[in-house]
Write a protein that holds these residues in place. Sequence first.
Motif, PDB file in Angstrom:
ATOM      1  N   VAL A 191       0.860  -1.187   0.000  1.00 44.59           N
ATOM      2  CA  VAL A 191       0.000   0.000   0.000  1.00 44.59           C
ATOM      3  C   VAL A 191       0.893   1.232   0.000  1.00 44.59           C
ATOM      4  O   VAL A 191       1.644   1.462   0.952  1.00 44.59           O
ATOM      5  N   LEU A 192       0.796   2.026  -1.053  1.00 45.80           N
ATOM      6  CA  LEU A 192       1.617   3.225  -1.185  1.00 45.80           C
ATOM      7  C   LEU A 192       0.802   4.465  -0.862  1.00 45.80           C
ATOM      8  O   LEU A 192      -0.344   4.603  -1.301  1.00 45.80           O
ATOM      9  N   GLY A 193       1.393   5.387  -0.085  1.00 46.79           N
ATOM     10  CA  GLY A 193       0.730   6.647   0.237  1.00 46.79           C
ATOM     11  C   GLY A 193       0.453   7.449  -1.020  1.00 46.79           C
ATOM     12  O   GLY A 193       1.337   7.594  -1.878  1.00 46.79           O
ATOM     13  N   GLY A 194      -0.764   7.968  -1.140  1.00 44.10           N
ATOM     14  CA  GLY A 194      -1.174   8.655  -2.352  1.00 44.10           C
ATOM     15  C   GLY A 194      -0.439   9.951  -2.622  1.00 44.10           C
ATOM     16  O   GLY A 194      -0.462  10.456  -3.745  1.00 44.10           O
ATOM     17  N   THR A 195       0.228  10.519  -1.634  1.00 43.85           N
ATOM     18  CA  THR A 195       0.950  11.782  -1.816  1.00 43.85           C
ATOM     19  C   THR A 195       2.343  11.563  -2.417  1.00 43.85           C
ATOM     20  O   THR A 195       2.966  12.506  -2.898  1.00 43.85           O
ATOM     21  N   LEU A 196       2.815  10.336  -2.410  1.00 44.43           N
ATOM     22  CA  LEU A 196       4.165  10.057  -2.896  1.00 44.43           C
ATOM     23  C   LEU A 196       4.276  10.338  -4.396  1.00 44.43           C
ATOM     24  O   LEU A 196       3.373  10.005  -5.173  1.00 44.43           O
ATOM     25  N   ASN A 197       5.412  10.926  -4.806  1.00 46.91           N
ATOM     26  CA  ASN A 197       5.685  11.046  -6.238  1.00 46.91           C
ATOM     27  C   ASN A 197       6.324   9.751  -6.734  1.00 46.91           C
ATOM     28  O   ASN A 197       6.603   8.841  -5.943  1.00 46.91           O
ATOM     29  N   ASP A 198       6.564   9.650  -8.034  1.00 43.65           N
ATOM     30  CA  ASP A 198       7.057   8.400  -8.611  1.00 43.65           C
ATOM     31  C   ASP A 198       8.406   7.989  -8.025  1.00 43.65           C
ATOM     32  O   ASP A 198       8.656   6.803  -7.762  1.00 43.65           O
ATOM     33  N   GLN A 199       9.286   8.961  -7.826  1.00 45.15           N
ATOM     34  CA  GLN A 199      10.601   8.660  -7.268  1.00 45.15           C
ATOM     35  C   GLN A 199      10.482   8.136  -5.844  1.00 45.15           C
ATOM     36  O   GLN A 199      11.148   7.169  -5.464  1.00 45.15           O
ATOM     37  N   GLN A 200       9.615   8.753  -5.051  1.00 45.31           N
ATOM     38  CA  GLN A 200       9.410   8.314  -3.668  1.00 45.31           C
ATOM     39  C   GLN A 200       8.772   6.928  -3.618  1.00 45.31           C
ATOM     40  O   GLN A 200       9.109   6.114  -2.760  1.00 45.31           O
ATOM     41  N   MET A 242      -0.787  11.760   2.505  1.00 46.93           N
ATOM     42  CA  MET A 242      -0.553  10.359   2.842  1.00 46.93           C
ATOM     43  C   MET A 242       0.822   9.931   2.320  1.00 46.93           C
ATOM     44  O   MET A 242       0.994   9.710   1.116  1.00 46.93           O
ATOM     45  N   PHE A 243       1.792   9.847   3.227  1.00 54.36           N
ATOM     46  CA  PHE A 243       3.135   9.413   2.871  1.00 54.36           C
ATOM     47  C   PHE A 243       3.440   8.001   3.382  1.00 54.36           C
ATOM     48  O   PHE A 243       4.132   7.233   2.712  1.00 54.36           O
ATOM     49  N   SER A 244       2.960   7.682   4.578  1.00 53.58           N
ATOM     50  CA  SER A 244       3.268   6.377   5.176  1.00 53.58           C
ATOM     51  C   SER A 244       2.774   5.258   4.276  1.00 53.58           C
ATOM     52  O   SER A 244       1.649   5.300   3.777  1.00 53.58           O
ATOM     53  N   SER A 245       3.604   4.257   4.087  1.00 56.54           N
ATOM     54  CA  SER A 245       3.273   3.122   3.218  1.00 56.54           C
ATOM     55  C   SER A 245       3.544   1.823   3.963  1.00 56.54           C
ATOM     56  O   SER A 245       4.283   1.806   4.955  1.00 56.54           O
ATOM     57  N   ALA A 246       2.957   0.739   3.491  1.00 61.22           N
ATOM     58  CA  ALA A 246       3.097  -0.529   4.217  1.00 61.22           C
ATOM     59  C   ALA A 246       3.015  -1.725   3.269  1.00 61.22           C
ATOM     60  O   ALA A 246       2.368  -1.655   2.217  1.00 61.22           O
ATOM     61  N   SER A 272      -1.099   7.732   9.146  1.00 67.11           N
ATOM     62  CA  SER A 272      -1.836   7.340   7.945  1.00 67.11           C
ATOM     63  C   SER A 272      -1.567   5.897   7.523  1.00 67.11           C
ATOM     64  O   SER A 272      -2.331   5.327   6.743  1.00 67.11           O
ATOM     65  N   ALA A 273      -0.490   5.297   8.043  1.00 69.70           N
ATOM     66  CA  ALA A 273      -0.212   3.898   7.694  1.00 69.70           C
ATOM     67  C   ALA A 273      -1.356   2.987   8.114  1.00 69.70           C
ATOM     68  O   ALA A 273      -1.625   1.959   7.481  1.00 69.70           O
ATOM     69  N   LEU A 274      -2.051   3.357   9.199  1.00 72.86           N
ATOM     70  CA  LEU A 274      -3.159   2.552   9.689  1.00 72.86           C
ATOM     71  C   LEU A 274      -4.248   2.435   8.618  1.00 72.86           C
ATOM     72  O   LEU A 274      -4.792   1.356   8.385  1.00 72.86           O
ATOM     73  N   THR A 275      -4.548   3.551   7.952  1.00 78.27           N
ATOM     74  CA  THR A 275      -5.558   3.533   6.894  1.00 78.27           C
ATOM     75  C   THR A 275      -5.129   2.638   5.743  1.00 78.27           C
ATOM     76  O   THR A 275      -5.937   1.900   5.175  1.00 78.27           O
TER      77      THR A 275
END
Length: 311
Positions: free
Chosen positions: A44-53, A92-96, A151-154
């Motif tokens: 699950v990737l945070g929606g705010t991340l850009n492609d590089q992130q 949303m940056f946190s990813s899991a 936000s990782a919880l979501t």
Amino acid sequence: MLKRLSMLTMAIIVALNLGVAGVSAADNDKEESINEKFGLPILVLGGTLNDQQKEEVRKMLGVTNPEMVEEVTVTGDDLVRYISGESRNARMFSSAKITREEQGTGLVINRVNPENITEVTDTMYANALITAGIEDATVEIASPVKVSGHSALTGIYKAYEVSGEELDTARLEVANDELNLATDLAEEEGIEQEKVSELLADIKQQIAENKPASREEVEAIVEEQLNKLNIDLSEEDRKRLTDLFDQMRNLNINFDNVSEQLGKLSDTIQDRLGDVVNNEGFWQGVKDFFNGIIDAIAGIFGSGTEDESTN
């Protein structure tokens, strides 16, 4: 003198290389595989991340082959769908990465770069996920920038929805409240993070075992655990704790399952608390080791000086 110095330098290099080799060998032994019973792990990737992130996060979470995970994105729209009162404009940056495990395994939480997840600890995540009804999984969490980690919880909730699980919205709400309270107690009351996790897990365990029938009984459990752990809270935070666990008491929770999961979590918390003590000894050992090297080098140069002065 040069011969002695060269031998000492070689010894240090060999020792360091052995340590690195051991880590590399362990890493090389790990091979990605699919548990056919549960399907692919979900990234699950945070929606705010850009492609590089996003690519940076994939690497941090050990995703080398995109075909070995199911990848989804979590956004502010998901946040408001799971948790009422939140903002769909949340960043949303946190990813899991979530890997389902066999029943009885328990929750294994790992923040792969904890320096970037500043407020939520592994055991705080585990506590909240148990409340949400999530069990038996390995959850790895990462962020390419410094974030609180909430936000990782979501994202974890969405991963379970994608995998076909139906989570109880009321439990998700209480789990979110629990995580917020945990980070507030650590930050505002100045309580050690693992101590906060221990408090929440112990109260939850007592509720699971005693099944309180009223708010007053919940309040008595809260007070008992605060006294047991020598934690002094403001009246406002004592009320927040009682409110939280009174809500939890009214949820449709199978407390037998919760009790088993909490037992595993309590063991983890005790290990973490013990690690704090052990780490002090470890770092003292590192300090002593390098002090020994410095003394040895000083001795080499010292003996060389004495030889030159006597010739």
